[in-house]
Motif scaffolding. Structure first.
Motif, PDB file in Angstrom:
ATOM      1  N   ALA A  54       7.047 -31.166  -6.960  1.00 16.33           N
ATOM      2  CA  ALA A  54       6.550 -30.958  -8.324  1.00 16.33           C
ATOM      3  C   ALA A  54       5.027 -31.057  -8.352  1.00 16.33           C
ATOM      4  N   ARG A  61      -1.009 -25.039 -12.679  1.00 20.03           N
ATOM      5  CA  ARG A  61      -1.629 -25.035 -14.013  1.00 20.03           C
ATOM      6  C   ARG A  61      -3.115 -24.711 -13.941  1.00 20.03           C
ATOM      7  N   PRO A 209      18.980 -21.400 -14.807  1.00 23.57           N
ATOM      8  CA  PRO A 209      18.065 -21.727 -15.908  1.00 23.57           C
ATOM      9  C   PRO A 209      17.443 -23.109 -15.773  1.00 23.57           C
ATOM     10  N   GLU A 210      18.164 -24.050 -15.162  1.00 26.49           N
ATOM     11  CA  GLU A 210      17.620 -25.412 -15.057  1.00 26.49           C
ATOM     12  C   GLU A 210      16.457 -25.481 -14.066  1.00 26.49           C
ATOM     13  N   ASN A 211      16.311 -24.442 -13.243  1.00 28.09           N
ATOM     14  CA  ASN A 211      15.202 -24.407 -12.289  1.00 28.09           C
ATOM     15  C   ASN A 211      14.274 -23.225 -12.547  1.00 28.09           C
ATOM     16  N   ASN A 212      14.365 -22.704 -13.756  1.00 28.14           N
ATOM     17  CA  ASN A 212      13.506 -21.590 -14.144  1.00 28.14           C
ATOM     18  C   ASN A 212      12.058 -21.893 -13.790  1.00 28.14           C
ATOM     19  N   LYS A 305       4.495 -22.495 -15.371  1.00 30.63           N
ATOM     20  CA  LYS A 305       5.324 -22.978 -16.473  1.00 30.63           C
ATOM     21  C   LYS A 305       4.516 -23.895 -17.400  1.00 30.63           C
ATOM     22  N   ILE A 307       5.010 -26.208 -21.173  1.00 35.68           N
ATOM     23  CA  ILE A 307       5.859 -26.680 -22.265  1.00 35.68           C
ATOM     24  C   ILE A 307       4.970 -27.390 -23.288  1.00 35.68           C
ATOM     25  N   LEU A 312       0.755 -30.629 -20.662  1.00 32.62           N
ATOM     26  CA  LEU A 312       1.651 -29.717 -19.941  1.00 32.62           C
ATOM     27  C   LEU A 312       1.716 -28.347 -20.588  1.00 32.62           C
TER      28      LEU A 312
ATOM     29  N   THR B 704       3.381 -33.803 -13.153  1.00 28.62           N
ATOM     30  CA  THR B 704       4.650 -33.385 -13.743  1.00 28.62           C
ATOM     31  C   THR B 704       4.694 -31.865 -13.861  1.00 28.62           C
ATOM     32  N   TYR B 705       5.843 -31.281 -13.592  1.00 28.76           N
ATOM     33  CA  TYR B 705       5.948 -29.826 -13.708  1.00 28.76           C
ATOM     34  C   TYR B 705       7.283 -29.467 -14.334  1.00 28.76           C
ATOM     35  N   PRO B 706       7.243 -28.568 -15.307  1.00 26.90           N
ATOM     36  CA  PRO B 706       8.462 -28.314 -16.070  1.00 26.90           C
ATOM     37  C   PRO B 706       9.335 -27.187 -15.510  1.00 26.90           C
ATOM     38  N   TRP B 707      10.109 -27.464 -14.475  1.00 25.91           N
ATOM     39  CA  TRP B 707      11.126 -26.478 -14.090  1.00 25.91           C
ATOM     40  C   TRP B 707      12.162 -26.391 -15.191  1.00 25.91           C
ATOM     41  N   GLY B 708      12.593 -25.203 -15.506  1.00 27.07           N
ATOM     42  CA  GLY B 708      13.643 -25.074 -16.506  1.00 27.07           C
ATOM     43  C   GLY B 708      13.252 -25.690 -17.832  1.00 27.07           C
ATOM     44  N   ASP B 709      11.964 -25.774 -18.120  1.00 18.93           N
ATOM     45  CA  ASP B 709      11.446 -26.236 -19.394  1.00 18.93           C
ATOM     46  C   ASP B 709      11.744 -27.695 -19.702  1.00 18.93           C
ATOM     47  N   ALA B 710      12.122 -28.458 -18.683  1.00 15.58           N
ATOM     48  CA  ALA B 710      12.202 -29.905 -18.855  1.00 15.58           C
ATOM     49  C   ALA B 710      11.213 -30.497 -17.861  1.00 15.58           C
ATOM     50  N   PRO B 711      10.385 -31.420 -18.306  1.00 13.09           N
ATOM     51  CA  PRO B 711       9.384 -31.947 -17.377  1.00 13.09           C
ATOM     52  C   PRO B 711      10.030 -32.710 -16.216  1.00 13.09           C
ATOM     53  N   ASN B 712       9.645 -32.369 -14.996  1.00 18.50           N
ATOM     54  CA  ASN B 712      10.105 -33.090 -13.810  1.00 18.50           C
ATOM     55  C   ASN B 712       8.977 -33.985 -13.343  1.00 18.50           C
ATOM     56  N   GLY B 713       9.228 -35.280 -13.328  1.00 20.41           N
ATOM     57  CA  GLY B 713       8.190 -36.203 -12.861  1.00 20.41           C
ATOM     58  C   GLY B 713       7.904 -35.952 -11.398  1.00 20.41           C
TER      59      GLY B 713
END
Lengths: 542, 1072
Positions: A54, A61, A209-212, A305, A307, A312, B704-713
């Motif tokens: 990550a 970014r 989708p969870e790894n988009n 990505k 959000i 972020l 942190t990076y948001p894979w799948g639009d949820a932030p991954n620590g």
């Protein structure tokens, strides 16, 4: 009495003695951080590996709007200008230096943008190197896939360095060391081989989708396709004879790459792998690619990505919008579009809607916007209407409503402060169509090229009338219309031999750009980097 | 090391064997002390049997009595501040009583005869290093919140600049110009023998409106009224005993202890003060601003005929928002008239106030010969001179000591516990695009009101959702508070092993718990812009444990040689823990910061660090016939913060003195005392953060990076590490002459020093790829030299009238002499340089005012070295006819005509020059104290001469172009020819000479006749005091003494500082 005295003496002496003795274990000065981790004790579980990965992704970014890499790719071109408005945006003249292409290895644009770009991209490389070296000894499930992702990301960071600076030192270990530059050709070959290796050794076709947003085979092929199309530039170390032609088209034809003797053919092949994979399709509408929910766009191939969370999110809306059109935030009223670029669009082209001009509204509420009065946004009346003009009279002294504005990624209604959730696509299917068409055109296949271009225009919600013919200038213009603001304009202008010859349209822009010497097709190596690594040589001309 | 490690405990064990010594035959010494000029009894005189721990003080009648004195011939020594020490030899018989009468004559310097020098005390005449001591009682006048303020202007070579005028503000202290570029330049503070970890004890606020206001002084925990003495160790010979932490000097603070003489005492000291800002920024008033805008619009309209001819009436957008000629462009278009309101608001006056402070000290002390105590309480409530700014302190202190075994064992305990509640105004100290309270004071339209009343009620006037915000509303609506609870304690036990040899153990604990709470409400536009209300709570815990063991020998070897030896071991452990919680997005302001869980978006963070320091040290002082003294110091320090292999370092020092007045050839001269001394030593600076030498991975939003639009620590490397990281080392040479004239009526010191710091800790660019673009490395050298002079005079001393005066002078010259320079093949030397001092304000991104450099980039090969705080930038020459700023340029620059720029905007970087130096030529402090009958008058005047200040405030707010954004500006811009469209450009124009003379404090006290007030009072005193009564300076900004920012050795930048107050204090002191 005497006995008591003796007892007390011994007791007191023993107390002192014991206290003195008790502390002689205390010369251990080893450090063991508690709220930090050292690489030596990490990367042992899959969750730890994902956390490390990550961090490598997170550096993406810095490559997106609005950072040094983006500014170097956009503000140096006719897509974006940042005029000085009073004292605002003067910033030591850095934006004018960037726009007018007057930089030197030590000037303000170099120290603030190119040095930033150099460090941002190389930080990505260093994070990937640390990740990959730590992974060598790790035993975790899906190891091959993690290694492939790390290598592909590193190749992408090197791709940015190759595009902006030419050949740079190629380092794949974690050691900080002085190393000379590779040639641009060597760097090209390294990136190409790494992307192919990553694609064929573990990158998946798609992610759920969870790894988009994670790296896929399509991502590797998209970068390859772009590199092949730019091979006429990306394999040359400078402008001039035998190098980059700063005033004419730099063709990919007849440049040998690993897959064959012609980079154009390789570009078409890479584009076709994406187009035929069945994993991507054109979005129903052009603007679907840029909205806050653009993670759903079927065109996305390799994206940064974002959000709507603190730190972020994407924030380019702040740089572009006027103070009074994004309440309760106060945008910075900076990034504008040149009149000549705005006016190059066919008024019927829906893609022009990415530029704001004329009477303005609050981008979220739709209320009519005003200029500032008393530094504030008053209630609307026609006398104080905010009206963006296409022309900027003097880029060293602009009025607050001069200049059309880039507004390709509309504000996210769920934004948290400046952070919007729009993803930034480095590569989306639209560009793959354009790459294929351009390579076909170079190879003389204008018929198929026209079909490809018109397919792109004919989305479910067509963006513009069909084109009738293909030419160099049609393709360059089409790339402007399709990819406006997407960090590709500098690369395109150089490939087409129009970067240094470009002037600001003669619409009365004061203080604007005139033609520049050929060597500006490469950024200078920032002097601070040469100071830190004396083995670096400067790009020719600087 | 291993050898040393075992010597100390062995010596301690020896002490056990030696412990049961037989009791000796003892007798008593008694007598009286009187003033030789007034013949009056002297109280408070310390009487000691030399070479023993038998000490007492004289009572109000001047009498003393000392029991348990070993039989035989003993030296009795009497010392008191302000008098020359006296001694005499008496013979004590077992069970008998010997008499010793003393007459003491007043002398010039108000100095202790016995000085705390680190891990022990030394007689003043035996000291061979550079040591300054301050009379804490004389310095504690006016409003003093911490020990730092007591030092200002009272010790030569100790330069103290308060960050700003906030209550309890932090300060930058430079002893002899500082020794570091990027590591800290703060001295080491040692309170009652325990070194203090002087780090911020309260979490810092976030910078949501520019950078946050600065941290308050962590030493606010200690009440100045509890301080007995302050000693400053300046040169390496004196500080080397503190080794690695000493390169910026050492400040030793001793607190007051209980006294047996004169019976129990009870003291109350209370005062009330009122403060107001001493100077004002000078922004336009409402009517001035109104007439400026109207005049400018008139200029614009003057061209209207020609204008109308060029554009038809239908072209409303153009006519509203554009001018089309240089003439019209140089004025305000008529739309700006609509910005003018009817009010006439003095925003500066509305934000500031006459503030009230009260301060109460209560103490009682007493005890017997064996057991003594002192307890004190302090309550202080200080209002700042702006709204929403203040400090409240409740503090208690207890000190007790007990001696046993015929005074061979002495134990002591000191505990200070304090609670400091801080209230902060939200303002910026740099940055400032958005702007906090002070920026808005400078820019908010003065024709608009503070509040408006309509059908919905009364509320603050706001112009709308922009960066301009009502400063009074910011002050009232935003909550920003902090508090620190800190306990500082030490316990010590001392045991005389044999006569002259003492073993000591000292255990110190310092625990602080700081909190910070902030709330930016929805009601305020800033709170709305931050995401509809933002609340934050933070805590910070610091814990330091220190353990010292010491062996001290003090005695005579033979008849003429004195020997004072200290050896010891010290171990310190520093821990730090922090927690942060933040919530953004509230549906009500009712919760304030109390319910983060009501927020729609929440962030949490925490962190911890630990470091350790272990040391072995020794100091030996040999005196020969009271004529020659020689001191040698060795300290071996180990710090966990440096890389493996570089953790340990040795710090030696050697110094000596020669007392010429002991020589025959000097006996007849004018000198009552003349001493020369010289010393050399090495000191270190360990100011690197823990774990800096390691590659560390950290979590946080950056990783942190948001894979799948949820932030991954995630984690990312926050440091490149540096396996070679080591100490910064300063070598210092010092030579001095101490003299006294006219029977000690005039005394002084002239001192010269030279110091050289190598292996400077610098953050430098590293070859890429690297995990971070920079790395902390040991690069470069800094060297300096200086001259210090101090003089004390007892000008008048006769019954009923005494006049003492003191003068200090210091001049320091230091410069960077190496930054990792290289010489090229043509023999031209080139060095990297580091830009520093970010210029604050809108449109100033990327502009830096100062450079840290050896070579001048504008003069290739010219490498003389430059001081830290060297201003570098465009050279301003004037204006052209169009109001465009003109700068110096060289012919190579585009648009350069006759050495003057012709293109609007910033000149080329190649044409930048050295344009100023933030370091003073010299500093002066003059103090005076006159006692006449029952009156006492004292004052302190400070002067700093020859330093430059960059007036960043004027650069940004003294330009008319602010009016284009309908912002107010400083009055100076009205007469400034700069065109309204010319941007504010940093240049030599904004560098000002900031020399000043300040009346720091003036105090008048009156001693009431005791029975006048009440019978039981021993003394009652009324006083009136004024701080910062006047300031003489040519500097145009708020104050010529400016905070020197964080970052790379930034000095002398003035940006919207919190105003310095002028304070009048009235107080009463009662002693029962």
């Amino acid at each position: 009495m005497k006995r008591l005295f003796v007892t007390k003496s011994i007791g007191a002496g023993a107390l002192v003695g014991l206290l003195i003795l008790s502390l002689h274990g205390c010369t251990d000065l080893d450090e063991t951080p508690v709220s930090l981790i050292t690489p030596g004790n990490f990367f042992r579980t899959e969750a730890e590996v994902l956390a490390g990965l990550a961090g490598v992704y997170a550096q993406l970014r810095s490559t997106a709007p609005e950072g040094a890499i983006y500014d170097a790719n956009e503000v140096t071109t006719d897509e974006i200008v940042v005029p000085i408005r009073g004292s605002d945006w003067n910033d030591n003249g850095q934006w004018i230096d960037l726009h007018n292409v007057t930089w030197t290895p030590t000037s303000i644009a170099t120290s603030n943008f190119f040095n930033g770009a150099w460090n941002s991209a190389y930080t990505g490389v260093a994070r990937a190197n640390l990740f990959l070296s730590a992974m060598e000894n790790a035993t975790v499930p899906n190891k091959a896939r993690y290694l492939a992702e790390g290598r592909a990301l590193r190749a992408f960071y090197y791709y940015i360095l190759m595009d902006q600076f030419g050949g740079v030192p190629v380092v794949t270990t974690t050691e900080i060391a002085l190393k000379p530059r590779s040639t641009r050709r060597e760097l090209f070959d390294f990136i190409e081989s790494e992307l192919i290796a990553a694609r064929d050794s573990g990158l998946p076709d798609t992610w759920g989708p969870e790894n988009n947003g994670r790296f896929s085979k399509g991502g590797a092929d998209a970068i390859l396709a772009n590199m092949y199309l730019n091979a006429g530039v990306f394999t040359k170390d400078g402008a001039g004879t035998g190098g980059i032609n700063a005033t004419a088209y730099n063709s990919c034809a007849n440049i040998t790459v690993s897959t064959g003797p012609d980079a154009c053919a390789a570009a078409i092949a890479a584009a076709d792998r994406i187009l035929n994979s069945g994993n991507y399709s054109l979005a129903d509408s052009f603007h679907q690619n840029f909205r806050f929910d653009n993670y759903r766009s079927p065109e996305n191939i390799f994206v940064v990505k974002f959000i709507p969370e603190d730190g972020l999110g994407m924030g380019i809306t702040m740089a572009a919008l006027h103070y009074c059109q994004y309440a309760p935030l106060t945008p910075w009223n900076g990034f504008s579009t040149l009149a000549q670029s705005y006016n190059a669009f066919d008024p019927a082209d829906k893609r022009r809607n990415a530029i704001l001009i004329g009477p303005q509204r609050d981008v979220l509420t739709g209320a009519l916007a005003t200029v500032r009065v008393s530094g504030a946004c008053p209630a609307y009346s026609p006398a104080v209407a905010l009206v963006f003009t296409d022309t900027i009279r003097d880029i060293r002294s602009a009025n607050e409503s001069e200049g059309a504005r880039i507004y390709k990624w509309p504000a996210d209604p769920a934004h948290v402060a400046q952070n919007s959730g729009n993803d930034f696509a480095w590569f989306r299917l639209g560009e793959i169509y354009l790459i294929k068409a351009e390579a076909q055109h170079v190879l003389g296949q204008d018929g198929p090229a026209l079909t490809v271009l018109n397919t792109l225009r004919a989305r479910t919600d067509p963006v513009a009338p069909a084109l009738a013919a293909v030419s160099d200038s049609v393709i360059l213009s089409e790339r402007l219309f399709e990819l406006f603001g997407e960090s590709k304009r500098r690369q395109d202008l150089i490939r087409f031999g129009k970067f240094t010859g470009r002037t600001d349209a003669a619409s009365g822009l004061i203080g604007g750009k005139v033609a520049r010497p050929d060597y500006y097709v490469l950024m200078p190596v920032p002097q601070t980097q040469i100071n830190a690594n004396p083995l670096l040589t400067q790009n020719p001309g600087y | 090391m291993h050898l040393v490690r075992h010597v100390v405990p062995m010596l301690a064990l020896l002490s056990l064997a030696a412990a049961p010594l037989a009791a000796q035959n003892t007798g008593t010494v008694r007598g009286q002390v009187v003033d030789s000029t007034t013949r009056q009894a002297l109280s408070g005189v310390t009487v000691q049997i030399q070479g023993t721990q038998r000490i007492t003080t004289t009572g109000p009648d001047g009498n003393f009595s000392l029991g348990d004195v070993p039989a035989g011939s003993v030296v009795v020594r009497a010392t008191r501040i302000g008098f020359a020490p006296e001694q005499q030899v008496v013979t004590v018989t077992a069970g008998g009583t010997a008499e010793a009468q003393f007459e003491m004559s007043p002398q010039a310097s108000l100095l202790e005869a016995v000085i705390v020098t680190g891990y022990g005390t030394q007689r003043r005449e035996a000291i061979t290093g550079s040591v300054a001591s301050i009379d804490a009682t004389a310095a504690n006048v006016g409003v003093k919140t911490n020990v730092t303020q007591l030092l200002q202007g009272r010790a030569a070579g100790v330069e103290i600049i308060q960050n700003n005028g906030e209550p309890g503000a932090g300060a930058q202290i430079l002893i002899r110009g500082g020794s570091s570029v990027s590591a800290r330049n703060d001295p080491l503070y040692v309170i009652d023998g325990v070194p203090i970890n002087n780090v911020a004890s309260e979490p810092a606020a976030n910078g949501w409106t520019g950078n946050p206001s600065l941290a308050r002084n962590p030493l606010n925990l200690l009440n100045p009224a509890d301080i007995a003495s302050i000693t400053v160790l300046k040169d390496a010979a004196a500080t080397a005993i503190y080794g690695s932490r000493a390169s910026n000097g050492v400040i030793l603070v001793e607190t007051k202890r209980g006294q047996a003489a004169g019976g129990p005492s009870f003291e109350y000291d209370g005062n009330v003060s009122t403060s107001s800002p001493a100077r004002s920024l000078g922004v336009l008033t409402g009517s001035e601003y109104r007439s400026f805008v109207q005049g400018s619009v008139a200029d614009w309209r003057a061209d209207s005929t020609a204008f109308a001819g060029r554009h038809g009436p239908a072209d409303t957008i153009f006519t509203l928002h554009f001018g089309d000629s240089a003439a019209t462009f140089n004025a305000l278009d008529p739309s700006h008239l609509t910005t003018l309101g009817a009010a006439n608001t003095d925003w500066e006056g509305a934000l500031t106030r006459a503030s009230l402070t009260h301060n109460h000290n209560l103490s009682f002390a007493g005890g017997s010969e064996d057991t003594r105590y002192r307890a004190s309480m302090n309550y202080a409530k200080q209002q700042g001179v702006t709204l929403s700014s203040g400090l409240e302190r409740i503090q208690g202190r207890l000190s007790a000591s007990h001696s046993n075994l015929n005074n061979r064992l002495r134990i002591g305990l000191n505990v200070t516990s304090s609670r400091v509640n801080n209230t902060y105004l939200t303002y910026e100290n740099q940055g400032g695009f958005e702007g906090g309270a002070f920026e808005n004071v400078a820019t908010f339209n003065p024709t608009q009101p503070i509040t408006v009343t309509d059908s919905t009620g009364t509320r603050f006037y706001e112009v709308g959702g922009t960066t301009i915000r009502n400063p009074v509303a910011l002050a009232h609506q935003i909550t920003n508070i902090g508090q620190t609870t800190r306990t500082l304690g030490n316990a010590e036990a001392e045991f005389d092993v044999v006569r002259g040899l003492t073993a000591k153990i000292n255990v110190g604990l310092d625990h602080s718990n700081g909190g910070r709470q902030e709330y930016y409400p929805i009601a305020n536009p800033l709170g709305r812009a931050l995401g509809n209300g933002l609340a934050q709570q933070q805590t910070l815990q610091n814990a330091t444990q220190t353990l010292q063991t010491l062996l001290t020998y003090d005695g005579q070897v033979g008849g003429s040689t004195s020997l004072n030896v200290v050896s010891g071991y010290e171990y310190s452990k520093f821990k730090r823990d922090s927690v942060l919680g933040r919530g953004i997005g509230f549906f009500t302001d009712a919760y304030g910061f109390h319910a983060l869980d009501a927020a729609t978006s929440r962030t949490t963070a925490s962190g911890a660090s630990e470091s350790r320091l272990a040391s072995f040290f020794g100091r030996a002082n040999v005196g020969l016939n009271n004529r020659f003294f020689l001191t040698g110091v060795l300290r071996y320090d180990g710090s966990s913060r440096f890389s493996a292999g570089n953790k340990w370092a040795l710090f030696p020092a050697l110094s000596g003195s020669w007392n010429l007045t002991q020589e025959g050839f000097m006996q007849s001269g004018p000198f009552s005392e003349l001493r020369v001394r010289a010393g050399w030593g090495l000191q270190g600076n360990p100011s690197v953060d823990p774990y800096t030498s390691l590659i560390t991975l950290a979590s946080g939003s950056g990783a942190t990076y948001p894979w799948g639009d949820a932030p991954n620590g995630g984690v990312l490397a926050t440091s490149n590490g540096n396996p070679d990281l080591k100490w910064e080392q300063t070598a210092q040479f010092d030579a001095a002459i101490d003299f006294s004239l006219l029977n000690n009526r005039i005394s002084g010191t002239v001192e010269y020093y030279h110091k050289n710091t190598k292996d400077l800790l610098l953050t430098v660019d590293v070859p890429q790829p690297a995990l971070q673009s920079t790395q902390l490395k040991n690069v470069g050298q800094l060297s300096g030299h200086g001259l210090e002079f101090s003089l004390d005079a007892l000008a008048i001393s006769r019954p009923g009238l005494t006049w003492r005066a003191g003068l200090i002078f210091a001049a320091d010259r230091s410069k960077v002499t190496d930054l990792g320079c290289a010489t090229d093949s043509t023999g031209v030397e080139s060095c990297p340089f580091y830009e520093s001092a970010d210029v604050s304000g809108q449109g100033q991104s990327g502009v830096r005012a100062e450079r840290v450099m050896v070579c001048d980039p504008s003069r290739p090969g010219y490498c003389p070295g430059y001081a830290l705080g060297t201003f570098y930038g465009p050279v301003f020459l004037g204006h052209d006819a169009a109001g465009q700023q003109v700068f110096f340029c060289t012919a190579a620059t585009t648009g350069c005509v006759n050495g003057r720029t012709t293109i609007r905007g910033n000149p080329a970087a190649a044409d930048y020059r050295v344009i100023g130096n933030a370091n003073p030529d010299f500093t002066l402090g003059l103090s005076s104290q006159v006692t006449w009958k029952r009156f006492e008058m004292s004052f302190l005047v400070r002067a700093v001469v020859g330093h430059d200040v960059f007036n960043n405030t004027a650069l940004v707010y003294s330009t008319k172009s602010n009016a284009l954004q309908d912002k107010n500006f400083l009055r100076g811009a009205l007469s400034d020819p700069t065109g309204i469209h010319d941007p504010a450009i940093y240049s030599s124009r904004w560098i000002e000479d900031a020399s000043f003379v300040r009346m720091q404090n003036i105090t008048i006290a009156y001693d009431l006749g005791i029975p006048l007030l009440m019978r039981s009072a021993r003394s009652a005193r009324l006083y009136l005091s004024a701080d910062n009564l006047f300031l003489i300076t040519g500097y145009s900004g708020l104050d010529p003494e400016v905070y020197s920012g964080t970052g790379l050795a930034v000095r002398g930048v003035d940006y919207l500082v919190y105003p310095n107050p002028r304070t009048i204090t009235g107080g009463l002191r009662l002693l029962f």
